[in-house]
Scaffold this motif. Structure first.
Motif, short mmCIF file in Angstrom:
data_model
loop_
_atom_site.label_atom_id
_atom_site.label_comp_id
_atom_site.label_asym_id
_atom_site.label_seq_id
_atom_site.Cartn_x
_atom_site.Cartn_y
_atom_site.Cartn_z
N THR A 171 78.31 75.77 122.94
CA THR A 171 77.71 74.51 123.35
C THR A 171 78.72 73.37 123.24
O THR A 171 79.61 73.41 122.39
CB THR A 171 76.47 74.18 122.49
OG1 THR A 171 75.91 72.92 122.93
CG2 THR A 171 76.84 74.05 121.02
N LYS A 173 77.33 70.31 123.01
CA LYS A 173 76.43 69.27 122.52
C LYS A 173 76.94 68.77 121.17
O LYS A 173 76.48 69.18 120.10
CB LYS A 173 75.00 69.79 122.40
CG LYS A 173 73.97 68.67 122.19
CD LYS A 173 72.56 69.21 122.29
CE LYS A 173 71.53 68.11 122.07
NZ LYS A 173 71.63 67.03 123.06
N SER A 178 77.79 64.20 123.88
CA SER A 178 76.36 64.11 124.18
C SER A 178 75.82 62.69 124.19
O SER A 178 74.76 62.44 124.76
CB SER A 178 75.56 64.96 123.19
OG SER A 178 75.75 64.50 121.86
N TYR A 181 76.36 61.54 128.64
CA TYR A 181 76.64 62.69 129.51
C TYR A 181 77.36 62.26 130.78
O TYR A 181 78.32 62.92 131.22
CB TYR A 181 75.35 63.42 129.88
CG TYR A 181 75.55 64.41 131.00
CD1 TYR A 181 76.22 65.61 130.77
CD2 TYR A 181 75.13 64.13 132.29
CE1 TYR A 181 76.46 66.51 131.80
CE2 TYR A 181 75.35 65.02 133.33
CZ TYR A 181 76.02 66.21 133.07
OH TYR A 181 76.26 67.09 134.10
N ASN A 277 72.88 70.43 130.27
CA ASN A 277 72.45 70.99 128.99
C ASN A 277 73.62 71.18 128.03
O ASN A 277 73.50 71.85 127.00
CB ASN A 277 71.71 72.31 129.20
CG ASN A 277 72.62 73.41 129.74
OD1 ASN A 277 73.74 73.14 130.17
ND2 ASN A 277 72.13 74.64 129.75
N PHE A 278 74.76 70.59 128.37
CA PHE A 278 75.96 70.59 127.54
C PHE A 278 76.53 71.99 127.32
O PHE A 278 77.00 72.33 126.23
CB PHE A 278 75.72 69.85 126.22
CG PHE A 278 75.38 68.41 126.42
CD1 PHE A 278 76.35 67.49 126.77
CD2 PHE A 278 74.06 67.98 126.30
CE1 PHE A 278 76.03 66.16 127.00
CE2 PHE A 278 73.73 66.65 126.53
CZ PHE A 278 74.71 65.74 126.88
#
Length: 312
Positions: A171, A173, A178, A181, A277-278
């Motif tokens: 990920t 995120k 984050s 974005y 959605n990273f």
């Protein structure tokens, strides 16, 4: 993907831009200086490395977490913390400081106006044929806004970003990515020359402890004692003031890469696509970027602690 048409660097030109800089570089440091404790180390380390880094300006980046009530307040706190570091260092002629974005980007086509974005554009075009290194160690709203407002600076700047994780990490995120974005995806999609210092698993090697900071910096000078108090204050606040705990000085990695690529080896890859959605998607037809693959914690900390301890 954005509908915007970005100026394009040919592969050969991009590879030249991504090569480690020889000689002294002109740079802007874009920092959310009040967010944690590592930005302050990175700022001071930059200022104490004048043989390699000509720090032309410092810009305050927004942040929003437990330490601020909004991106605007985070930016303002960062703005004032930069001056606090200057004061502790007793600098005669410190680089000018500029306020950054009051909010994050609402779309990829709408930049957030700020002094910081305007100054990045101005310096990009006042640097002659040499590129301006924009070193970003927070959310990249200011940097992406400058690119959207004036896409031609893609030919004039190189972005060094402490932001995502390693390309293979499951990920992306993570805080610096984050928060905004749209801004983060612009860095990957615009074709701006980009050096990424991954948080996991490169910068994450830059672990230190209150014991090490006290031994190396406490009572050496005002700045060193301030850093010791910062580290200990953070550990106390989070209930981590006991043996065995450590803290990563993430942002220092970006400065270390500029100073000596042998300390922070890196590899050229094709730029990934940052999904909403990273996660990353990959396309081998995209432009090049460079990503660090390792960091020599000992060499970086030896150099930084020596400079900080000797600061008058």
């Amino acid at each position: 993907m954005s509908e915007m048409k970005w100026p394009k660097l040919e592969d050969g030109d991009m590879l030249k831009r991504l090569a480690h800089p020889e000689g002294k570089v002109k740079m802007v440091l874009d920092t959310d200086a009040f967010n944690e404790v590592d930005d302050q180390f990175a700022l001071a380390y930059s200022l104490l490395s004048p043989a390699k880094l000509d720090l032309l300006a410092v810009t305050a980046a927004p942040f929003f977490n437990w330490n601020s009530t909004s991106p605007r307040e985070g930016m303002e706190k960062s703005y004032h913390e930069i001056f606090n570091i200057y004061k502790l260092m007793d600098l005669d002629s410190p680089p000018p400081v500029y306020r950054g974005s009051n909010q994050y980007m609402s779309s990829r086509e709408e930049y957030v106006p700020s002094e910081a974005a305007d100054k990045i554009i101005e310096l990009a075009f006042s640097n002659g044929s040499d590129p301006l290194y924009v070193t970003a160690i927070g959310a990249v709203t200011n940097v992406a806004s400058a690119i959207v407002k004036c896409p031609e600076i893609i030919h004039k700047i190189i972005v060094v970003w402490l932001g995502p994780n390693s390309y293979w990490w499951p990920t992306q995120k993570i805080f610096n990515v984050s928060q905004d974005y749209h801004a983060s995806s612009i860095l990957f999609d615009s074709g701006v020359p980009l050096i990424v210092l991954p948080c996991h698993s490169v910068a994450s090697h830059l672990l230190t402890t209150p014991y090490e900071i006290d031994a190396c910096l406490r009572d050496k000078n005002k700045l060193g004692t301030y850093f010791s108090d910062l580290i200990r204050g953070r550990f106390t606040r989070f209930g981590q003031d006991r043996m065995g705990w450590s803290k990563v000085l993430w942002d220092v990695s970006a400065i270390a890469w500029l100073l000596n690529e042998k300390w922070v080896p890196s590899a050229v890859r094709r730029a990934p696509i940052l999904n909403p959605n990273f996660t990353y998607s990959f396309d081998d037809t995209r432009h090049f970027y460079k990503e660090a693959i390792d960091i020599d914690r000992s060499e970086v900390f030896k150099d930084m602690f020596q400079k900080l301890a000797q600061q008058n």
